[in-house]
Design an enzyme around this catalytic site. Structure first.
Site: not given
Length: 384
Positions: A273-274, A324, A346
């Site tokens: 997470s998140y 990214y 996530e």
């Protein structure tokens, strides 16, 4: 800092507008600031929100600096310590056999006790497997939901502060043991697949978040799967890659297990997470994997399944292009090992609560994640 010494804290969110917003990086040097999103200052980008946690003693100075730099911000949480107390108060209140037990966060010792009890009660279905010990000599276990077929691996709790991840692994086992006969899809999956479930991989870090500092990032175990392709070599850095691959006993234990069973394990899923995303390789390079189109199709189906289940919007794509560039992702490592269906989930949310997702959101988050994992599992049994 120990939690008891932090009576009130704030989690501001800022929106970098241009290159002068390196002020966020300066905050880390001048104030006691912990980045939540992104995890390191190097990944701060224009027009992308930055979430960070501020110690009570620095709140006014940080706000003054943001105002001086004309950086817009808002406070997402104004009493982090109060939220933490609410999340830890009901650790052992509910019986382990009850549905409400899986709607609470649990300490490491409680999770150990739960594993022992649930495997004893479901000896026909579950097997507890010891695979090694942590740096601080805590045992590392996986639970095998056993049938004599191919398998899917699911790990939770690589990052210590992401409590919703271990909560999901417990939820998955609880659902499988208590409701498999009522869940036709799960019944079908168990006819074809084993599931290896690791409720907490970073056991030392997770214990530390319960006993000392709730929001510490701790050892970045994901990075240890890499050969430091772009990760930090500074051992004080949050994304330190380690002195060498598999330098940590937790990673070595998991890596060796996966290597030993790589021909048997058809999918690798790691829960984090998140930000509500379903990611797949690669994260360490912008190059597409050879299975990019198929993995994207599966990830899109997962997103659709989640939307149909809880109406929540998740984003899908390869890690490097969706978030990214990030070296050392365990899904990248598993994929390059030969496990084609490798994904990172996530989970909730997008920043309102961040790593402090309230207990009342455990159930819907786990329900939607389970729908996504079923989608992947159905694709696996149709393609093996």
């Amino acid at each position: 800092l120990k939690q008891a010494n932090i009576p009130t804290n704030e989690l501001p969110s800022t929106l970098p507008k241009d290159d002068r917003d390196v002020v966020i990086c300066q905050f880390k040097m001048s104030f006691r600031v912990v980045l939540w999103q992104p995890v390191s200052a190097e990944n701060i980008m224009k027009n992308k929100e930055v979430h960070f946690y501020v110690n009570v003693s620095d709140i006014n100075d940080v706000k003054a600096e943001l105002n001086r730099s004309t950086i817009p911000y808002k406070v997402l949480m104004d009493d982090v310590q109060g939220v933490i107390k609410k999340q830890t108060v009901n650790d052992t209140v509910s019986p382990r056999s009850s549905a409400s037990y899986y709607e609470q966060y649990h300490s490491l010792n409680e999770i150990y006790s739960w594993m022992e009890e649930i495997t004893e009660m479901n000896a026909d279905l579950l097997q507890k497997i010891y695979i090694g010990s942590s740096f601080e000599k805590r045992p590392l276990y996986i639970l095998k939901v056993q049938t004599p077929k191919s398998a899917i691996w699911i790990d939770c709790g690589i990052h210590a502060r992401e409590w919703i991840a271990p909560a999901f692994c417990l939820w998955f086992i609880g659902h499988t043991t208590h409701f498999r006969e009522k869940d036709r899809t799960m019944t079908r999956l168990l006819q074809h697949l084993d599931f290896y479930i690791m409720p907490v991989m970073n056991v030392d870090g997770y214990e530390y978040t319960w006993t000392t500092v709730r929001l510490i990032y701790w050892t970045d175990l994901k990075a240890y799967f890499s050969k430091c392709k772009g990760a930090s070599h500074n051992d004080c850095h949050e994304i330190y890659c380690g002195p060498y691959p598999e330098s940590e006993p937790e990673v070595k234990a998991v890596a060796h297990f996966l290597q030993k069973h790589k021909d048997h394990i058809k999918a690798y899923i790691t829960i984090h997470s998140y930000s509500q995303m379903v990611l797949f390789p690669y994260s360490y390079t912008t190059n597409k994997s050879k299975d990019h189109d198929e993995l994207l199709s599966v990830a899109n189906k997962v997103v659709l399944a989640i939307r149909k289940t809880t109406q929540k919007m998740y984003e899908s794509g390869p890690g490097a292009q969706t978030i990214y560039l990030a070296p050392g992702g365990s899904d990248d490592w598993a994929y390059d090992l030969g496990i084609k269906y490798s994904f990172t989930f996530e989970l909730r949310d997008r920043g309102t609560h961040g790593f402090l997702l309230p207990p009342n959101l455990i159930k819907p988050t786990c329900i939607e994640a389970l729908s996504g994992i079923k989608t992947i599992a159905l694709h696996v049994i149709n393609n093996i």
